[in-house]
Design an enzyme around this catalytic site. Structure first.
Site, PDB file in Angstrom:
ATOM      1  N   LYS A   1       0.775  -1.135   0.196  1.00  0.00           N
ATOM      2  CA  LYS A   1       0.027   0.007   0.051  1.00  0.00           C
ATOM      3  C   LYS A   1       0.799   1.465   0.013  1.00  0.00           C
ATOM      4  O   LYS A   1       0.256   2.379  -0.196  1.00  0.00           O
ATOM      5  CB  LYS A   1      -1.014   0.173   1.176  1.00  0.00           C
ATOM      6  CG  LYS A   1      -2.420  -1.041   1.256  1.00  0.00           C
ATOM      7  CD  LYS A   1      -3.097  -0.621   2.340  1.00  0.00           C
ATOM      8  CE  LYS A   1      -4.191  -1.825   1.992  1.00  0.00           C
ATOM      9  NZ  LYS A   1      -5.095  -1.697   3.321  1.00  0.00           N
TER      10      LYS A   1
ATOM     11  N   LYS B   1      -7.314 -10.878  -2.584  1.00  0.00           N
ATOM     12  CA  LYS B   1      -8.490 -11.134  -1.574  1.00  0.00           C
ATOM     13  C   LYS B   1      -9.534 -10.339  -1.617  1.00  0.00           C
ATOM     14  O   LYS B   1      -9.355  -9.203  -2.300  1.00  0.00           O
ATOM     15  CB  LYS B   1      -7.810 -11.212  -0.379  1.00  0.00           C
ATOM     16  CG  LYS B   1      -7.504  -9.925   0.304  1.00  0.00           C
ATOM     17  CD  LYS B   1      -7.229 -10.024   1.646  1.00  0.00           C
ATOM     18  CE  LYS B   1      -7.141  -8.247   2.370  1.00  0.00           C
ATOM     19  NZ  LYS B   1      -7.881  -8.028   3.415  1.00  0.00           N
TER      20      LYS B   1
ATOM     21  N   LYS C   1     -12.258  -4.482   1.552  1.00  0.00           N
ATOM     22  CA  LYS C   1     -12.937  -3.149   1.646  1.00  0.00           C
ATOM     23  C   LYS C   1     -12.329  -2.260   0.912  1.00  0.00           C
ATOM     24  O   LYS C   1     -13.342  -1.549   0.184  1.00  0.00           O
ATOM     25  CB  LYS C   1     -12.962  -2.796   2.991  1.00  0.00           C
ATOM     26  CG  LYS C   1     -13.945  -3.569   3.893  1.00  0.00           C
ATOM     27  CD  LYS C   1     -14.063  -2.703   5.364  1.00  0.00           C
ATOM     28  CE  LYS C   1     -13.940  -3.664   6.375  1.00  0.00           C
ATOM     29  NZ  LYS C   1     -12.667  -3.634   7.167  1.00  0.00           N
TER      30      LYS C   1
END
Ligand code: ATP
Ligand code: LTN
Length: 326
Positions: A111, A192, A195
């Site tokens: 990230k 995966k 959210k």
């Protein structure tokens, strides 16, 4: 009685991965454990989020916990930022962790790494998570597969702290479910379900309509070839659907595969099984969101109880490190 702690970020709608990987095991073990479940709002600040949205999602996540089956009379439910000991203990642990080990965290690599504007909070995220866990002397941490590395770091920090300052912190263990530990995105089955990735068709939100769930399963990406076999590495799309069927109905994915010759039949059964599993959750969720004052009362009581445990651990750790008592 095992002491348990886990958390979920209020960074988006709860999805099927959160349920099968984490929430469902929390619910299954709530009669057995002395459990603390927190909505980790401070962790949600590590990615850009609108303040009003964060407030709304924090309450929605609390409603989601109860709708999924958690009973606030049996477990302690609270918001991370309401218990100040988390950030206080995190600082003590930041003075225990090394830059090198945080640099090796895959979440930071994925990230943030290589981007100078990345927030310091994203880098130190795993230390705050370690503080969440260690503040409660947790023996067990029920999470999905993606959190394994974070729990390993937590164990390393606790062991190092204890070696240096005496036996102060409990070294926890991850508990990862046998099925549903890594639910994949329905459109991109090599990553995966999550959210924070915009993937309206790839993610099944826990409280979405039955029609949406049926539609997303129907449109799920399957693999080349037209036979139904269970091979997570070679055929991730169809294997993810078989995993979901196994998680919703029981049985093993490889055995379930032998009942099908066509993708269409498998998708119809997966859709129906998920809708049946989720319908009662959605009904409870709608009811809970109609009266948020009850939720805020649950969270206030939870934070009071959690603070007593977490403050005591902080005091122990601070004293061991040589901070003068007030
Ligand atoms: P984000 O992608 O924004 O990091 P997330 O969807 O991964 O969010 P978290 O709040 O980080 O959700 O995770 C809450 C819990 O749900 C964790 O225990 C995590 O392991 C579990 N979890 C998240 N995604 C999945 C998934 N796809 N399959 C199984 N478990 C999952
Ligand atoms: N990092 C976790 C969320 C999280 C957590 C925790 C999980 C924060 N603190 C403590 C277990 C225990 C995630 O991204 N899923």
């Amino acid at each position: 009685m095992a002491r348990v702690l886990s958390g979920i970020q209020p960074s988006g709608d709860l999805h099927l991965g959160n349920y099968l990987g984490a929430l469902r095991q929390w619910v299954q073990n709530q009669d057995r454990d002395d459990a603390y479940y927190c909505i980790v709002d401070l962790h949600a600040l590590t990615q850009a989020i609108d303040p009003d949205e964060l407030r709304r999602r924090t309450l929605e996540t609390a409603a989601g916990f109860i709708a999924a089956g958690l009973d606030p009379e049996k477990v302690t439910m609270f918001v991370q930022s309401h218990v100040v000991a988390h950030t206080r203990l995190a600082w003590l642990l930041e003075c225990t962790a090394s830059m090198g080990e945080l640099n090796r965290m895959t979440q930071f690599k994925d990230k943030g790494r290589g981007n100078d504007a990345v927030k310091v909070g994203l880098f130190t995220y795993p230390v705050l998570m370690a503080a969440d866990i260690l503040a409660y002397d947790a023996d067990l941490v029920p999470v999905g597969e993606d959190q394994r590395q974070h729990i390993e770091l937590t164990r390393d920090l606790a062991n190092r702290f204890n070696f240096q300052y005496g036996d102060v912190l409990v070294v926890p263990e991850a508990t990862i479910p046998a099925v549903g530990a890594r639910v994949m995105d329905l459109q991109q089955p090599d990553r995966k379900m999550s959210k924070s990735i915009p993937s309206p068709l790839g993610r099944i939100d826990l409280f979405e309509s039955a029609e949406d769930t049926m539609k997303k399963v129907k449109k799920a990406v399957t693999d080349t070839g037209d036979d139904v076999t269970y091979d997570p590495d070679g055929r991730p799309g169809v294997s993810n659907l078989l995993d979901l069927l196994a998680a919703a109905t029981g049985g093993s994915p490889a055995t379930l595969a032998t009942n099908y010759t066509r993708f269409g039949d498998l998708k119809a059964d997966v859709g129906t099984a998920l809708v049946e599993m989720l319908a009662p959750l959605r009904a409870r969720y709608t009811e809970l969101m109609s009266d948020p004052s009850e939720l805020t009362a649950v969270l206030r009581k939870g934070a009071e109880k959690a603070s007593i445990v977490a403050d005591a651990t902080y005091d122990r750790a601070a004293a061991a490190m040589g901070l003068l008592a007030p």
